[in-house]
Scaffold this active site. Structure first.
Site, PDB file in Angstrom:
ATOM      1  N   SER A 142       0.794  -1.229   0.000  1.00  0.00           N
ATOM      2  CA  SER A 142       0.000   0.000   0.000  1.00  0.00           C
ATOM      3  C   SER A 142       0.828   1.280   0.000  1.00  0.00           C
ATOM      4  CB  SER A 142      -0.961   0.016   1.196  1.00  0.00           C
ATOM      5  OG  SER A 142      -2.072  -0.810   0.934  1.00  0.00           O
TER       6      SER A 142
ATOM      7  N   LYS B 259       0.203   3.687  -2.781  1.00  0.00           N
ATOM      8  CA  LYS B 259      -0.810   4.751  -2.742  1.00  0.00           C
ATOM      9  C   LYS B 259      -0.187   6.136  -2.653  1.00  0.00           C
ATOM     10  CE  LYS B 259      -4.507   1.844  -0.823  1.00  0.00           C
ATOM     11  NZ  LYS B 259      -3.866   0.541  -0.581  1.00  0.00           N
TER      12      LYS B 259
ATOM     13  N   SER C 291      -6.335   4.129   3.587  1.00  0.00           N
ATOM     14  CA  SER C 291      -5.676   3.164   2.700  1.00  0.00           C
ATOM     15  C   SER C 291      -6.677   2.379   1.863  1.00  0.00           C
ATOM     16  CB  SER C 291      -4.799   2.195   3.510  1.00  0.00           C
ATOM     17  OG  SER C 291      -3.868   1.546   2.682  1.00  0.00           O
TER      18      SER C 291
ATOM     19  N   LYS D 175       3.112   6.739   4.583  1.00  0.00           N
ATOM     20  CA  LYS D 175       2.192   5.641   4.282  1.00  0.00           C
ATOM     21  C   LYS D 175       2.757   4.277   4.666  1.00  0.00           C
ATOM     22  CE  LYS D 175      -1.657   4.188   2.590  1.00  0.00           C
ATOM     23  NZ  LYS D 175      -1.557   3.048   3.535  1.00  0.00           N
TER      24      LYS D 175
END
Length: 392
Positions: free
Chosen positions: A70, A73, A130, A233
């Site tokens: 993730s 992202k 997320s 993140k």
């Protein structure tokens, strides 16, 4: 301002023996990076850098191919930031939710099929919650399909210097051809902070509620109130392990950490806090010279002035271990005397920076002004004086 003897080709000095002019610079033209030092960590890939100077404080397999999960992202949000800044999109614009987005598994923002969601909410859904579903809404809204969007992600990555990355989707969903490196994610984080400060604050928000569902920021440094933490993140899949791209700022110093391949959320939280704390504690930045500052004066042969100032063209800011500060040495190297005529901005010598356990750093020194040659009579007179009296 440090002074150098003008009668020698090289004059060394300890910066502790001369005052330094302190200055603040958000983005330096001269980036000085020192070699990383040994430090143990169970993470498979790590990179810890100083955002402003580019100095590498610690690295472990930083250019090794890895799965970003993730942390992908960040790139998806970067694509949105880019369009917001150039005016192609606004935060009030909205995109429709497709069935593909609505059905996507994994972490979710919980968008509803057939409805429209504005860009501002989608960004928070991507960054804070997320949401895999939110990334598909954005990808389809911008590029028509997630596949086309992923190609644009890869192209944009190349444009900012991420040469070890390839994207196949907008969420980080496992795919053997979807990869990056710790180095590339650090580049992405740094460029996000540098270019999109108007939107970067979203990364520091602790929670976001959408469709009546409140979700907390997954970044353990944000949740845990780590001093100065304001992004970025997390990521996790079975193939990638637990990872985090993080940034924190203290007293005007910003560090960026990329860590990946850990075996638990707890390990991710502990290691990210430990490594960032080590970076702030053991390292510091030292301003040496400002752009345009005179470093030394070079004697001139047969010129209308006897010396010419030598300057640096860019700010020189050094990131180094605090314990080596007392051993920092700076010298200038040039051929003496410099024959006239001298053109302004011509390279006259080199500024040399040395300290223990670091590579020697060299940067050009430039003439601060034009120095015309003496006329015929002046040259003859100078030559006669030299023959009569020798070098003064």
């Amino acid at each position: 301002m440090p002074k150098f003897l003008q009668t020698e080709k090289i004059e060394k000095m300890s910066l502790l023996k001369s005052p330094l002019k302190l200055f603040a610079s958000a983005l330096l033209g001269t980036l000085i990076a020192l070699p990383a030092h040994a430090l143990e960590t169970p993470a498979k890939q790590v990179l810890l850098i100083d955002h402003d100077t580019g100095a590498v404080l610690f690295e472990k397999n930083a250019e090794e191919r890895m799965y970003p999960a993730s942390m992908t992202k960040m790139m998806t949000a970067f694509m949105v930031f880019k369009q917001l800044k150039n005016g192609t999109l606004s935060l009030e614009d909205s995109f429709p939710v497709s069935k593909k987005a609505w059905k996507k598994g994994g972490s979710k923002m919980f968008v509803e099929v057939g409805k429209r969601v504005n860009i501002e909410d989608l960004l928070r859904g991507i960054i804070i919650q997320s949401g895999n579903d939110a990334t598909i809404v954005v990808a389809e809204g911008i590029s028509g399909s997630e596949e086309s969007f992923a190609k644009e992600m890869t192209q944009t990555a190349r444009e900012i210097g991420m040469f070890d990355s390839q994207f196949r989707n907008a969420s980080g969903w496992p795919d053997p051809d979807h990869f990056t490196s710790a180095k590339d994610l650090a580049i992405l984080a740094s460029e996000t902070i540098r270019s999109y400060g108007d939107y970067y604050h979203i990364y520091s928000e602790k929670e976001f509620t959408f469709s009546g569902i409140k979700q907390s920021n997954r970044n353990p440094l944000i949740r845990g109130d780590f001093d100065g933490a304001d992004g970025l993140k997390t990521g996790h899949t079975e193939a990638s392990g637990y990872g985090l791209t993080a940034s924190a700022e203290r007293d005007g110093r910003r560090l960026i950490l990329v860590i990946n391949g850990l075996d638990s959320q707890k390990a991710r939280a502990v290691e990210s806090e430990r490594l960032l704390s080590w970076g702030f504690r053991e390292w510091n930045r030292y301003p040496l010279f400002q752009a345009g500052e005179t470093v030394g004066d070079a004697p001139v042969w047969l010129g209308q002035t006897g010396t010419v100032p030598m300057i640096v063209k860019k700010d020189i800011l050094l990131t180094m271990r605090r314990k080596y500060r007392d051993d920092l040495k700076v010298s200038i190297r040039y051929n003496e005397p410099v024959p006239a005529p001298i053109a302004k901005d011509s390279i006259l010598g080199t500024l040399v920076i040395e300290a223990p356990d670091m590579d020697t750093i060299e940067t050009p020194l430039y003439a601060a002004e034009d120095v015309p040659q003496l006329g015929m009579f002046g040259r003859l007179s100078a030559a006669f004086e030299y023959l009569l009296w020798g070098e003064n």
